[in-house]
Design an enzyme around this catalytic site. Structure first.
Site, mmCIF file in Angstrom:
data_model
loop_
_atom_site.group_PDB
_atom_site.id
_atom_site.type_symbol
_atom_site.label_atom_id
_atom_site.label_comp_id
_atom_site.label_asym_id
_atom_site.label_seq_id
_atom_site.Cartn_x
_atom_site.Cartn_y
_atom_site.Cartn_z
ATOM 1 N N THR A 141 -1.700 5.686 1.966
ATOM 2 C CA THR A 141 -2.934 4.905 1.941
ATOM 3 C C THR A 141 -2.988 4.006 3.166
ATOM 4 O OG1 THR A 141 -2.995 4.902 -0.483
ATOM 5 C CG2 THR A 141 -4.280 3.214 0.637
ATOM 6 N N LEU B 133 0.862 -1.169 0.000
ATOM 7 C CA LEU B 133 0.000 0.000 0.000
ATOM 8 C C LEU B 133 0.902 1.225 0.000
ATOM 9 C CD1 LEU B 133 -2.611 -0.926 2.791
ATOM 10 C CD2 LEU B 133 -2.915 -1.132 0.321
ATOM 11 N N ASP B 134 0.463 2.311 -0.648
ATOM 12 C CA ASP B 134 1.224 3.556 -0.603
ATOM 13 C C ASP B 134 1.357 4.028 0.835
ATOM 14 O OD1 ASP B 134 1.112 3.464 -3.365
ATOM 15 O OD2 ASP B 134 -0.527 4.918 -3.514
ATOM 16 N N ALA B 135 2.412 4.796 1.119
ATOM 17 C CA ALA B 135 2.595 5.331 2.472
ATOM 18 C C ALA B 135 1.393 6.169 2.890
ATOM 19 C CB ALA B 135 3.875 6.159 2.543
#
Length: 311
Positions: A145, A141-143
């Site tokens: 998100t 997951l993106d930082a």
């Protein structure tokens, strides 16, 4: 050293350099401040300080250390991560609820907390399969998100889960608040994604990109935005953010992909409204179907409350 050159997006106009550049590059503000102090950051060719203000359309140049000169990026050290919650654990897998501002694994230039380090601090051992800096990691997951994700603890689980993600047998459901009202209200976005040809920190819909499919349905519609349930058939980097930006319905708060900063400010958002809500998979030990969920955290819940109050 490697040189990164990138334009300042409209959404970061007027923001402090350390705050804006950290969001653009996925680095911590501390790392960006140190780079600025070392003279490694230039704004339109002039050395920039950490508190200088960004101007939309101007060009940033950043000298970043070469990855091979950062051995620490490949060494996992235990570091407690505030807000990291273990939702489930057994001998094969550990499922966590990832908070905002936390990367999944170490990477060159990232000085912030990681899921891998947080698990180590909790005394949870994970699989050793995979690249050195992301052992046990089967998806990311993106930082910016939040939400539910699974990490392999055993080597068997790593192999089984990697195959499951590759074969698209894992059910990944997100909640997203996007600007405006997608038309149709329920639909599928089938558009290939690749790195942006000009901005190496972004991705974009490209005719020669990798196949990328996103399914969505509208749960609630507000005057300025819509709450969507999104299911990913593929798992490209930034896929949801890229697809809805391409439709001119970017995730609210997502300045990197064209979100309206005025709306973001009104909702109190400093990152994209995107949350990994549910993850379903066949358990690697016995094949039984298991599902895990995570409710949106406080900042996203507050933004929803503001939208509902104005409806």
């Amino acid at each position: 050293m490697s040189l990164r050159t990138l334009p300042v997006p409209d959404g970061l106009d007027g923001m402090r350099l350390d705050a804006g550049l950290s969001r653009m590059l996925g680095l911590s503000r501390t790392v960006v401040a140190a780079l600025a102090e070392d003279g490694a950051v230039r704004l339109d060719g002039t050395s920039a300080g950490k508190s200088d203000r960004l101007v939309a359309g101007s060009w940033l140049e950043v000298d970043l250390p070469d990855p091979e000169r950062e051995p620490s990026a490949h060494i996992v050290t235990a570091q407690a991560v505030e807000g990291l919650v273990v939702l489930y654990e057994d001998d094969e897998i550990v499922v966590v609820d990832k908070p905002v501002g936390v990367a999944v694994h170490p990477s060159p230039g990232w000085g912030g907390p990681t899921v891998v380090a947080g698990l180590a601090a909790l005394g949870i051992s994970i699989a050793t399969s995979g690249a050195a800096e992301r052992q046990g990691i089967v998806h990311r997951l993106d930082a910016g998100t939040t939400g539910v994700m699974v990490v392999a603890k055993s080597e068997r689980a790593y192999a089984v889960l990697k195959d499951a993600f590759r074969e698209r047998t894992v059910a990944k459901t997100y909640l997203a608040v996007v600007q405006g009202h997608p038309d149709p209200s329920d639909g599928t976005i089938d558009a290939p994604i690749d790195r942006h040809p000009k901005h190496d920190w972004r991705f974009a819909v490209m005719t020669d990109g990798k196949p990328s499919v996103t399914h969505y349905r509208t749960l609630e519609a507000f005057p300025a935005a819509s709450l969507l349930e999104v299911e990913l058939e593929t798992g490209r980097t930034h896929q949801i953010r890229v697809h809805f930006s391409a439709l001119r319905h970017p995730c609210v708060g997502d300045s990197g992909y064209g979100a309206d900063p005025t709306l973001s400010k009104r909702l109190g958002l400093t990152r994209q409204w995107l949350h990994a809500y549910r993850l379903g998979l066949h358990h690697p030990a016995d094949g039984r179907w298991v599902e895990f969920t995570s409710e949106p955290p406080a900042d996203l819940a507050h933004a929803l409350d503001v939208l509902r109050a104005a409806a």
